[in-house]
Scaffold this motif. Structure first.
Motif, PDB file in Angstrom:
ATOM      1  N   VAL A  11      -5.453   3.809  -7.575  1.00 48.62           N
ATOM      2  CA  VAL A  11      -4.333   4.189  -6.726  1.00 48.62           C
ATOM      3  C   VAL A  11      -3.461   5.194  -7.452  1.00 48.62           C
ATOM      4  CG1 VAL A  11      -2.329   3.380  -5.429  1.00 48.62           C
ATOM      5  CG2 VAL A  11      -4.330   1.902  -5.660  1.00 48.62           C
ATOM      6  N   THR A  12      -3.129   6.289  -6.782  1.00 50.16           N
ATOM      7  CA  THR A  12      -2.205   7.274  -7.338  1.00 50.16           C
ATOM      8  C   THR A  12      -1.220   7.691  -6.239  1.00 50.16           C
ATOM      9  OG1 THR A  12      -3.772   9.052  -6.785  1.00 50.16           O
ATOM     10  CG2 THR A  12      -3.824   8.196  -9.035  1.00 50.16           C
ATOM     11  N   PRO A  13       0.066   7.919  -6.619  1.00 47.85           N
ATOM     12  CA  PRO A  13       0.657   7.721  -7.937  1.00 47.85           C
ATOM     13  C   PRO A  13       0.856   6.234  -8.247  1.00 47.85           C
ATOM     14  CG  PRO A  13       2.350   8.281  -6.375  1.00 47.85           C
ATOM     15  CD  PRO A  13       1.054   8.389  -5.630  1.00 47.85           C
ATOM     16  N   LYS A  14       1.348   5.937  -9.442  1.00 46.03           N
ATOM     17  CA  LYS A  14       1.502   4.555  -9.875  1.00 46.03           C
ATOM     18  C   LYS A  14       2.849   3.954  -9.477  1.00 46.03           C
ATOM     19  CE  LYS A  14      -1.602   5.026 -13.825  1.00 46.03           C
ATOM     20  NZ  LYS A  14      -1.740   4.935 -15.292  1.00 46.03           N
ATOM     21  N   ILE A  25     -11.502 -11.316  -7.493  1.00 45.95           N
ATOM     22  CA  ILE A  25     -10.808 -10.574  -6.440  1.00 45.95           C
ATOM     23  C   ILE A  25      -9.695  -9.784  -7.117  1.00 45.95           C
ATOM     24  CG2 ILE A  25      -9.579 -10.735  -4.254  1.00 45.95           C
ATOM     25  CD1 ILE A  25     -10.789 -13.497  -3.895  1.00 45.95           C
ATOM     26  N   PHE A  26      -9.879  -8.489  -7.224  1.00 48.57           N
ATOM     27  CA  PHE A  26      -8.945  -7.683  -7.984  1.00 48.57           C
ATOM     28  C   PHE A  26      -7.887  -7.070  -7.078  1.00 48.57           C
ATOM     29  CE2 PHE A  26     -12.708  -7.823 -10.623  1.00 48.57           C
ATOM     30  CZ  PHE A  26     -12.164  -8.142 -11.846  1.00 48.57           C
ATOM     31  N   GLY A  27      -6.692  -6.936  -7.612  1.00 48.02           N
ATOM     32  CA  GLY A  27      -5.609  -6.303  -6.871  1.00 48.02           C
ATOM     33  C   GLY A  27      -4.749  -5.467  -7.788  1.00 48.02           C
ATOM     34  N   ILE A  28      -4.160  -4.454  -7.215  1.00 53.23           N
ATOM     35  CA  ILE A  28      -3.238  -3.586  -7.945  1.00 53.23           C
ATOM     36  C   ILE A  28      -1.955  -3.478  -7.130  1.00 53.23           C
ATOM     37  CG2 ILE A  28      -2.788  -1.234  -8.740  1.00 53.23           C
ATOM     38  CD1 ILE A  28      -5.726  -0.917  -9.303  1.00 53.23           C
ATOM     39  N   SER A  29      -0.824  -3.526  -7.783  1.00 53.25           N
ATOM     40  CA  SER A  29       0.402  -3.273  -7.054  1.00 53.25           C
ATOM     41  C   SER A  29       1.250  -2.254  -7.778  1.00 53.25           C
ATOM     42  CB  SER A  29       1.197  -4.560  -6.825  1.00 53.25           C
ATOM     43  OG  SER A  29       2.086  -4.769  -7.885  1.00 53.25           O
ATOM     44  N   LYS A  63      14.176  12.553   0.272  1.00 58.31           N
ATOM     45  CA  LYS A  63      12.780  12.147   0.390  1.00 58.31           C
ATOM     46  C   LYS A  63      12.657  10.958   1.336  1.00 58.31           C
ATOM     47  CE  LYS A  63       8.764  10.873  -2.418  1.00 58.31           C
ATOM     48  NZ  LYS A  63       8.257  10.661  -3.797  1.00 58.31           N
ATOM     49  N   ARG A  64      11.714  11.059   2.313  1.00 55.37           N
ATOM     50  CA  ARG A  64      11.563  10.016   3.321  1.00 55.37           C
ATOM     51  C   ARG A  64      10.152   9.437   3.390  1.00 55.37           C
ATOM     52  NH1 ARG A  64      16.161  10.228   2.936  1.00 55.37           N
ATOM     53  NH2 ARG A  64      17.817  10.299   4.523  1.00 55.37           N
ATOM     54  N   SER A  65       9.152  10.136   2.857  1.00 56.23           N
ATOM     55  CA  SER A  65       7.785   9.633   2.964  1.00 56.23           C
ATOM     56  C   SER A  65       6.971  10.019   1.741  1.00 56.23           C
ATOM     57  CB  SER A  65       7.110  10.154   4.240  1.00 56.23           C
ATOM     58  OG  SER A  65       6.967  11.558   4.194  1.00 56.23           O
ATOM     59  N   GLU A  66       5.873   9.304   1.551  1.00 52.58           N
ATOM     60  CA  GLU A  66       4.966   9.546   0.421  1.00 52.58           C
ATOM     61  C   GLU A  66       3.560   9.158   0.843  1.00 52.58           C
ATOM     62  OE1 GLU A  66       3.630  10.858  -2.952  1.00 52.58           O
ATOM     63  OE2 GLU A  66       5.789  10.466  -3.118  1.00 52.58           O
ATOM     64  N   GLU A  67       2.595   9.987   0.469  1.00 52.27           N
ATOM     65  CA  GLU A  67       1.197   9.669   0.724  1.00 52.27           C
ATOM     66  C   GLU A  67       0.538   9.206  -0.567  1.00 52.27           C
ATOM     67  OE1 GLU A  67      -0.896  12.835   2.627  1.00 52.27           O
ATOM     68  OE2 GLU A  67      -0.045  12.377   4.613  1.00 52.27           O
ATOM     69  N   LEU A  68      -0.074   8.033  -0.512  1.00 49.39           N
ATOM     70  CA  LEU A  68      -0.780   7.469  -1.651  1.00 49.39           C
ATOM     71  C   LEU A  68      -2.265   7.728  -1.483  1.00 49.39           C
ATOM     72  CD1 LEU A  68       0.974   3.979  -1.724  1.00 49.39           C
ATOM     73  CD2 LEU A  68       1.755   6.110  -2.773  1.00 49.39           C
ATOM     74  N   ASN A  69      -2.943   8.001  -2.562  1.00 51.89           N
ATOM     75  CA  ASN A  69      -4.380   8.193  -2.524  1.00 51.89           C
ATOM     76  C   ASN A  69      -5.049   6.972  -3.140  1.00 51.89           C
ATOM     77  OD1 ASN A  69      -6.758  10.130  -2.090  1.00 51.89           O
ATOM     78  ND2 ASN A  69      -7.019   9.532  -4.232  1.00 51.89           N
TER      79      ASN A  69
END
Length: 338
Positions: free
Chosen positions: A86-89, A210-214, A97-103
């Motif tokens: 996941v980027t950015p971290k 079961i892996f997760g990233i937050s 700033k009102r929105s952000e797109e995560l990849n």
């Protein structure tokens, strides 16, 4: 980033890591990364005890922790549930700033489905994370003012997709900082119906990771008056071989601080050598302090019995701004604060 392991027994789930020392050992690995939560449902099958029902038995800590560490640190391993990048971290909404797109990308060799939700986290004084349901005093959650789309994605091997996070109703927020954590959790693949376990008298253990990233999502309203100073900076030489630097970050103001730590050794002749670096160290609201221990590099021609250590904590802007700095004089047995 922190780490939690749950063990399932029938329909019950309970915390596996009860001892603080064991918890801190694992948390130290992920402390400056995203929140990481592998959940291991353990199915221990004992055909010799029962033929028609599964028996769930308690597993010794070493049996679980050993394979777990192997899975986490083995190079070149692709987990069956897919590896998630996941980027950015971290995301900070401030000013206009009102929105952000995560990849998000599946770097594994198998397709995987990920569920996306918000969780709430408390940072302790030693930098570890604890999942909470209610905010601490002076802590504000951001999830009520965030819109997320989509909330689940299915990715094939090496596929990527964007997830959009948007701030809503910002005009309703009073000045200050609001924080929640976006959690990406892999969905385990179910065993096909009708597939039977092989008949055997041996005890077998089936571990499904079961892996997760937050990642933190922060909304800031108003001007920041946050400040940070360093205190209790001391040098230690553990067993006369492992140099380290202990320090305390003291935060004041209405918002959190985030930046990089660098430590330079300055010899008696004035030569400067970089001996330590940490990227992305945070002190989140409402915490007023954070204790941190930085292991220093053993570098040729660096004599920790003399000279000085110069410690700098700076932000991650294009032209880094120093948030705090300290210098200590090294002695024969201990470091004396200058």
């Amino acid at each position: 980033m922190t780490f939690t392991l749950l063990k399932k027994a029938g329909n019950r789930s309970f915390s596996f890591f009860q001892h603080r020392a064991l918890k801190e050992l694992v948390n130290a690995v992920f402390q400056n990364f995203c929140f990481f939560m592998p959940i291991y449902p353990l199915c221990v099958i004992c055909p010799s005890l029962t033929k028609k029902r599964k028996s769930f038995l308690q597993i010794p800590t070493a049996l679980i922790l050993g394979p777990l560490i192997y899975l986490l640190f083995s190079p070149g391993k692709s987990l069956g549930q897919g590896n998630l990048l996941v980027t950015p971290k971290r995301v900070v909404f401030e000013n206009a700033k009102r929105s952000e797109e995560l990849n998000i990308a599946n770097t594994g060799s198998d397709s995987a489905t990920f569920l996306i939700s918000f969780i709430q986290i408390r940072m302790t004084d030693d930098g570890t994370f604890e999942k909470i349901e209610l905010p601490d005093s002076a802590q504000h959650f951001a999830d009520k003012y965030l819109r997320l789309f989509p909330r689940s994605v299915t990715l094939g091997p090496n596929e990527a997709q964007t997830v959009k996070v948007q701030v809503t109703r910002k005009n309703e927020l009073v000045p200050g900082e609001y924080r929640s954590h976006l959690y990406f959790r892999a969905v385990p693949k179910e065993q096909p119906l009708g597939e039977k376990q092989p008949e055997t008298d041996a005890i077998s253990v089936r571990m499904v990771p079961i892996f997760g990233i937050s990642m933190p999502i922060i909304v800031r309203v108003g001007e920041s008056n946050a400040k940070v100073i360093l205190s209790d900076v001391t040098f230690n030489m553990d067993r006369d071989t492992i140099p380290s630097l202990k320090m305390t970050f003291n935060r004041t103001g209405n918002m959190s601080v985030y930046g990089d730590v660098s430590v330079d050794y300055i010899s008696l002749q004035g030569k400067k050598t970089r001996v330590g670096t940490v990227k992305g160290l945070a002190v989140y609201t409402p915490n007023s302090l954070r204790h941190f221990n930085l292991l220093l590099n053993k570098v040729a021609n660096v004599d920790y019995r003399s000279g000085k250590l110069h410690l700098v904590y700076s932000d991650q802007s294009v032209r880094p701004v120093i948030l705090a700095e300290e210098e200590i004089v090294l002695g024969s047995k201990m470091a004396l604060k200058k």
